[in-house]
Structures are given as C-alpha cells and as structure tokens.
Motif scaffolding. Structure first.
Motif, PDB file in Angstrom:
ATOM      1  N   GLY A   1     -25.076 -23.845  49.785  1.00 56.87           N
ATOM      2  CA  GLY A   1     -24.127 -24.933  49.961  1.00 56.87           C
ATOM      3  C   GLY A   1     -23.556 -24.938  51.364  1.00 56.87           C
ATOM      4  O   GLY A   1     -23.958 -24.131  52.209  1.00 56.87           O
ATOM      5  N   PRO A   2     -22.579 -25.822  51.622  1.00 53.68           N
ATOM      6  CA  PRO A   2     -21.997 -25.913  52.970  1.00 53.68           C
ATOM      7  C   PRO A   2     -21.400 -24.595  53.451  1.00 53.68           C
ATOM      8  O   PRO A   2     -21.486 -24.266  54.632  1.00 53.68           O
ATOM      9  CB  PRO A   2     -20.909 -26.979  52.802  1.00 53.68           C
ATOM     10  N   LEU A   3     -20.786 -23.823  52.534  1.00 53.73           N
ATOM     11  CA  LEU A   3     -20.169 -22.565  52.942  1.00 53.73           C
ATOM     12  C   LEU A   3     -21.237 -21.578  53.423  1.00 53.73           C
ATOM     13  O   LEU A   3     -21.051 -20.870  54.419  1.00 53.73           O
ATOM     14  CB  LEU A   3     -19.373 -21.961  51.777  1.00 53.73           C
ATOM     15  N   GLY A   4     -22.363 -21.544  52.716  1.00 54.63           N
ATOM     16  CA  GLY A   4     -23.465 -20.672  53.135  1.00 54.63           C
ATOM     17  C   GLY A   4     -23.991 -21.057  54.504  1.00 54.63           C
ATOM     18  O   GLY A   4     -24.306 -20.198  55.333  1.00 54.63           O
TER      19      GLY A   4
ATOM     20  N   ARG B   1     -27.765 -25.043  45.211  1.00 53.09           N
ATOM     21  CA  ARG B   1     -27.898 -26.410  44.712  1.00 53.09           C
ATOM     22  C   ARG B   1     -29.262 -26.588  44.069  1.00 53.09           C
ATOM     23  O   ARG B   1     -29.455 -27.466  43.269  1.00 53.09           O
ATOM     24  CB  ARG B   1     -27.690 -27.390  45.855  1.00 53.09           C
TER      25      ARG B   1
ATOM     26  N   GLY C   1     -23.830 -19.755  45.626  1.00 51.60           N
ATOM     27  CA  GLY C   1     -24.279 -20.868  44.806  1.00 51.60           C
ATOM     28  C   GLY C   1     -25.560 -21.472  45.346  1.00 51.60           C
ATOM     29  O   GLY C   1     -25.889 -21.347  46.516  1.00 51.60           O
TER      30      GLY C   1
ATOM     31  N   VAL D   1     -32.601 -18.503  54.883  1.00 54.89           N
ATOM     32  CA  VAL D   1     -31.218 -18.939  54.683  1.00 54.89           C
ATOM     33  C   VAL D   1     -30.556 -18.110  53.581  1.00 54.89           C
ATOM     34  O   VAL D   1     -29.421 -17.644  53.718  1.00 54.89           O
ATOM     35  CB  VAL D   1     -31.184 -20.440  54.332  1.00 54.89           C
TER      36      VAL D   1
ATOM     37  N   SER E   1     -19.246 -25.195  42.336  1.00 56.61           N
ATOM     38  CA  SER E   1     -20.382 -24.298  42.562  1.00 56.61           C
ATOM     39  C   SER E   1     -21.064 -24.550  43.909  1.00 56.61           C
ATOM     40  O   SER E   1     -21.543 -23.639  44.546  1.00 56.61           O
ATOM     41  CB  SER E   1     -21.400 -24.458  41.444  1.00 56.61           C
ATOM     42  N   ARG E   2     -21.068 -25.811  44.369  1.00 55.68           N
ATOM     43  CA  ARG E   2     -21.788 -26.050  45.616  1.00 55.68           C
ATOM     44  C   ARG E   2     -21.073 -25.463  46.816  1.00 55.68           C
ATOM     45  O   ARG E   2     -21.626 -25.379  47.898  1.00 55.68           O
ATOM     46  CB  ARG E   2     -22.050 -27.533  45.809  1.00 55.68           C
ATOM     47  N   TRP E   3     -19.801 -25.060  46.623  1.00 61.07           N
ATOM     48  CA  TRP E   3     -19.077 -24.434  47.716  1.00 61.07           C
ATOM     49  C   TRP E   3     -19.172 -22.918  47.663  1.00 61.07           C
ATOM     50  O   TRP E   3     -18.669 -22.241  48.525  1.00 61.07           O
ATOM     51  CB  TRP E   3     -17.603 -24.855  47.687  1.00 61.07           C
ATOM     52  N   ARG E   4     -19.742 -22.413  46.591  1.00 60.11           N
ATOM     53  CA  ARG E   4     -19.852 -20.961  46.502  1.00 60.11           C
ATOM     54  C   ARG E   4     -20.915 -20.475  47.470  1.00 60.11           C
ATOM     55  O   ARG E   4     -21.977 -21.075  47.606  1.00 60.11           O
ATOM     56  CB  ARG E   4     -20.243 -20.540  45.076  1.00 60.11           C
ATOM     57  N   LEU E   5     -20.607 -19.337  48.117  1.00 60.61           N
ATOM     58  CA  LEU E   5     -21.576 -18.784  49.063  1.00 60.61           C
ATOM     59  C   LEU E   5     -22.883 -18.472  48.358  1.00 60.61           C
ATOM     60  O   LEU E   5     -23.960 -18.731  48.842  1.00 60.61           O
ATOM     61  CB  LEU E   5     -20.990 -17.514  49.691  1.00 60.61           C
TER      62      LEU E   5
ATOM     63  N   ARG F   1     -27.553 -15.354  55.295  1.00 66.43           N
ATOM     64  CA  ARG F   1     -26.082 -15.455  55.173  1.00 66.43           C
ATOM     65  C   ARG F   1     -25.491 -14.098  54.803  1.00 66.43           C
ATOM     66  O   ARG F   1     -24.405 -13.735  55.243  1.00 66.43           O
ATOM     67  CB  ARG F   1     -25.704 -16.536  54.164  1.00 66.43           C
TER      68      ARG F   1
END
Lengths: 234, 365
Positions: free
Chosen positions: A73-76, B12, B10, B245, B4-8, B249
């Motif tokens: 997601g954006p945070l990653g 999509r 997570g 990716v 969930s889409r903001w979870r590191l 991270r």
C-alpha cells in the motif's frame, strides 16, 4: 497517483540515485569502492524493474490491472522511498567527528594479523592505517619516537581539547560505513584552535612520546580538499 | 482502525492472488500508446533525481541536521550494500517462477524429515545468495510447492553455506579451517535442526503467510509459454519488482533500526564481549544482529575479533548474523506468520548459542 505507478517511480528514482552517487564518487562514503560495480548493476537493475512495471494496467483489461496491482500500500511505498528521500535531503558526508565521538577511536584488533612493521621502516610514508597497525604491536609507539610523521585525515576537536592540540583521524572501513572504526593520532600545533572540525588536513611533523601517550609535534598542517576515498581499507 | 491498504504488511493483491489467477493473456498485456505516459513520467523522475543528486542535500546547512548525517551515512551504507544482493535474490526467484514447473518440483524435490533438510542444504550450496536474496527465492520455492523442511533449511543455510560466502570466509581467515568449517558446521546443524523441528508441525500451511498458505500450487507461469520472449522478460521483471518491493520495505526498516541503534547508542554502552564462555557468545550474536552486514562480507568484520575473543563467540557472530539480523528478521515476515518468525528466530538463537558455548567450553577455545 496510482500506487503501482508510484512503485515504479520509486524504483526508477532509487536506481538513478545509485548511479548518480557512483558517478559523483560519493558512493565511497557508504561502501568500499571495490563494490561499486555491484552498485552500478543494482542501479541498472532497479531502472529495468521500473521500466517493466511502469506501463502496467494502462492498456489492458481487468486481468492486466489485477496482475499489475502493487504488492504493497501507500505506506509500504513510502518506506521504500526512505533511502531516496534521505539520500536527497541529507548531504552526502563521510563518517566524521560525530561518528568518532559516538564510537570512540580504536583500530580493529584484526589488524594485529598484519606483520609488525618494525622500527626501521620509513614512517614518513605511513597512513593512519599503518600507525594503527603499529599501535597494536606497540601501544605507546615508544619505539617510533623522533620518527617522521606525514598523514592525511580529518580534524577532530572537542570542547575539552587543549587549544594547541587536535586529533587527526580517519575511519577504517571493511565493507560499508556500518562497520567503520576510527583511528586517530594526537597532534600538537600552535594554531590548532583555528582548524575547523572535520576539515581535511595533511599533518607533517615528528612523533614524540610523553609518558604513555604518543603525540605528533606538527611542523606543518596543510588544508586539503576532502579526498575522493575518505576511508582507509585494510 | 487502520484500513488494510494502509498497513505496511498489507497487500492489495495478495501474493497468491495474481499468481493463482494466472498471467493475463498476452494480448491484454501488450503495450499501447497510453503506456508511454507512465514511461515518460518514469524518465522524468529518474532524470530529475539524477540531477538533484548532484546538489548538496536540501537540508544541508541547517545546524540541527548535522547529527542526522552520521545516521544517514550508516543507514545508506547498509542499504546500498544490501540492494545488489536483494536484487540478485529477486531475479533468481523470478527465474524459479518462470522456469521451474510445480509438477517437476513436487515430483523431484526431496521432502520428509531427513531428505527435505538435506535437500535444502544442498540447494544452498548451489545458489550464491545472501540473507537478503535468499528470502524471495525460498518464498518462491514454497509457492511452487517445495516442502517446508527443504525451504527452511535452504533459507537458513544458503547465506553462509554458498560458494561465495565460503570462499570469502576462507580468504578472510587465511584458510583457517577452524573458522571455515566451524561456521559451516554450526550453520548446517542449525538449519537442519530447525527444519526438522518445523517438519513435525501437523499443518505446515498454517506457518506460512496468507498468500502462500492459500496457494493451491497448481499454477505455473500461466500462459508464459504462449507469450513472446520480450513479454516473458517483462513478466519476469514485474515479478522481480513485486518481490523487491515486498522485501525491500523490510530491508529499509531493518537498516534504519540498525543505523539508529549504532549511531544513537554510544559504543561504550554496548555490552563488553569479554572472555566469558557464555557472555562473549551472547554479545557477539547481538552485535551481528545489530550490525546487519551482508553474510558474504561479514567474515572480514569478524576478523576484527578473531585475535581477541573466544573462537565460539566469533563463530556465533558468523553463523547467527547470516541467519538472523534486524533486516532479515523483518523480511521473514514476507514468507511466514509473525508467530512462526518468532519461533524460528528463537530456535536459531538457541542453537547458535549452544554451539558457541560448546566450542568455548568443551573444545577449550
């Protein structure tokens, strides 16, 4: 901005940053330059991955878009962009006085594997690395008293340093800046207080031993630009 | 509640998602005119970055930034050193995805409590990947249906027990067999032991992260055979990019944590390894985890301690650091559930600790 495109842009920009740092020589602040070819390969590889991902989902159907969905997601993506952001925001600098004060100065004990240079060598050609090795064999450097010294390093001074003294220091790095250890020689020089912290100098003088401590009595301290390779590599 | 889409962690599109559904038909994936826009954006951003990189940092000159410069240099040192090896790993993983058929893997990969771990150790000997690169390869092998015992043994052994790392250890220690064979022995023993322990789990799928556990293993590169060579290459690139990716991270977070500890905690406050049989081993295991240096080059750093510290402590540094450090511990999350990661780290730590103490006490070093 789609997350998938953001991923491609971060990958590509990180690759470009790596290549730019190699081209400017600043990569030597981070790793042993012997690994530069690997960094170039990584930069090219990241650009290639970005090119493969960038157009995804733009001309295909639902299956293509699903396949192209970013794996985070954006945070990653933001976390992944941290090296890029830090690399651009913070000026590239080699380890210096601040790191020395945190880590202290002590040559890696592994250097003791190196043969004792003996006392009859031309010490005037020694680097701080050679002095570090010699100190492991003779901690006071007593047998090198009155021998010539000519070394290059950065100036390290603290509030407690006497006005006529400073340390000429340098980091010894095996692989990357994370394993850097500092080594230093105490220098006595009348104009020491005028020297800027972390400025690079060439110190020429003679070694003296006072009690159990060696000190370089400097005849000349010449300012230098920061060397392209600021660390010493054993 | 965090969406969930903001979870590191997570996703999509869970890893198993697009893989399970297969690759889209080649016609759907072809490039058209609209594809040029993101490519142009990429060209612009990459060029701008290269240009900006030639200028001093935007925050340069601010007094409050000076302390951050050391942290930035150490952080970027770890990241720049690890990136090439992570890329090598994700490309090897992409090759596994494209060219290794699940049916072949299921039929030929050794499984079970004895052959699985041995197969993992042997695979590690063949693939020169470090602790960053090994995780995407192991994850891809699991996706393809490789036995868990094989994948875990490979995951733990490969970073230290591959030809390049072995050669580097031999060069660093002048071929001294105590260090070369000692490191291999501890790593192999630990990897095999942990793999055997996990093989007793009644439902190995429950140990894996969601996307992997749900994967039915009945896919291959779906339609890859029908695609053109260029399209297959692009698919491999996307595959590698996604893996990069996912792993990258955690690598970044681990490197940031390691750099912060190194620069904010004064070296004088670090535990003194001393000469104690236990304490020296524990201290050097902690140091290996915090330093987070690549397993291919850590021998040259261990050389610094070889003269002054007990052999068991130096071997523990070499063995533990190649299996667990701050960045790899975080990256394990991409393959396993958090609970599995904790158990895995505890088992590895116990095994290495006992091995190090054994060397110090019973072998008298």
């Amino acid at each position: 901005l789609r997350v998938g495109l953001a991923v491609a842009l971060v990958l590509g920009a990180t690759g470009a940053l790596l290549l730019a740092r190699v081209a400017s020589g600043d990569v030597a602040y981070y790793i042993n330059p012997a690994f530069s070819p690997l960094v170039v390969a990584a930069g090219v590889g990241l650009l290639a991955l970005a090119v493969a991902r960038a157009p995804l989902g733009r001309g295909g159907g639902r299956a293509e878009r699903r396949w192209a969905a970013a794996p985070t997601g954006p945070l990653g993506v933001a976390v992944l962009a941290l090296p890029l952001a830090i690399g651009l925001l913070v000026a590239p600098r080699p380890l210096g006085s601040a790191a020395l004060e945190q880590a202290g100065s002590s040559a890696p004990a592994g250097l003791a594997n190196r043969p004792d240079p003996g006392r009859f060598v031309e010490t005037g050609a020694w680097t701080l690395l050679d002095w570090a090795i010699a100190r492991l064999h003779d901690p006071t450097l007593r047998r090198y008293a009155d021998r010539p010294v000519q070394v290059v390093g950065f100036v390290h001074r603290t509030a407690a340093t006497p006005a006529d003294e400073f340390e000429v220091a340098r980091f010894i790095v095996v692989c990357c800046s994370a394993d850097g250890t500092a080594t230093a020689l105490r220098v006595r020089y009348p104009d020491a207080a005028a020297l800027a912290r972390d400025s690079w100098v060439r110190v020429s003088g003679t070694l003296a031993v006072e009690g159990s401590e060696a000190v370089v009595l400097a005849d000349e301290v010449a300012g230098l630009p920061r060397p392209a390779s600021p660390y010493l590599y054993p | 509640m965090i969406r969930s889409r903001w979870r590191l962690g997570g996703s999509r599109a869970p890893l198993g998602g697009w893989v399970r559904r297969g690759w889209p038909a080649p016609s759907a994936a072809r490039l058209d005119r609209s594809s040029l826009q993101p490519l142009l954006a990429l060209l612009l951003v990459a060029s701008a970055t290269a240009l900006l990189a030639t200028r001093p940092g935007w925050l340069a000159g601010l007094p409050s930034v000076a302390p951050l410069e050391t942290l930035a240099t150490v952080f970027l040192g770890i990241v720049v050193e690890a990136l090439p090896f992570l890329l090598l790993g994700v490309m090897a993983a992409a090759a596994v995805e494209l060219w290794v058929q699940p049916t072949w893997l299921r039929q030929h990969a050794p499984g079970g409590r004895l052959l699985g771990p041995l197969g993992g150790l042997a695979l590690g000997l063949a693939l020169p990947v470090c602790e960053c690169g090994v995780i995407p390869v192991a994850r891809r092998l699991l996706l393809k249906g490789a036995p868990l015992s094989l994948a875990i043994a490979f995951l733990l052994a490969a970073p230290a027990a591959n030809p390049i790392s072995i050669l580097a250890t031999a060069i660093a220690f002048g071929g001294d067999p105590r260090f070369v064979l000692g490191r291999l022995a501890i790593v192999w023993l630990t990897a095999a032991l942990v793999a055997v322990v996990f093989s007793f789990h009644p439902g190995p799928g429950a140990l894996l992260r969601g996307g992997l556990a749900d994967c039915p293993h009945d896919h291959d590169a779906g339609g890859a055979e029908a695609a053109s060579r260029l399209e297959r290459l692009r698919r491999a690139g996307v595959q590698a990019g996604n893996d990069f990716v996912s792993m990258g991270r955690w690598l970044v977070l681990g490197a940031l944590l390691a750099a912060t500890l190194q620069t904010l905690v004064p070296r004088a406050a670090w535990p003194d390894p001393g000469q104690g049989a236990w304490t020296s081993v524990v201290a050097l295991m902690a140091l290996a985890a915090v330093l987070s240096v690549c397993s291919v080059v850590d021998s040259f750093i261990a050389l610094s301690f070889a003269q002054t510290l007990p052999l068991g402590a130096v071997l523990a540094f070499l063995a533990f650091g190649s299996m667990v450090d701050l960045k790899s511990a975080l990256m394990y999350r991409e393959a396993f559930t958090p609970g599995t990661v904790v158990v895995l780290i505890v088992l590895v730590a116990q095994s290495v600790l006992l091995a190090g103490v054994f060397v110090n006490v019973l072998l008298g070093y």
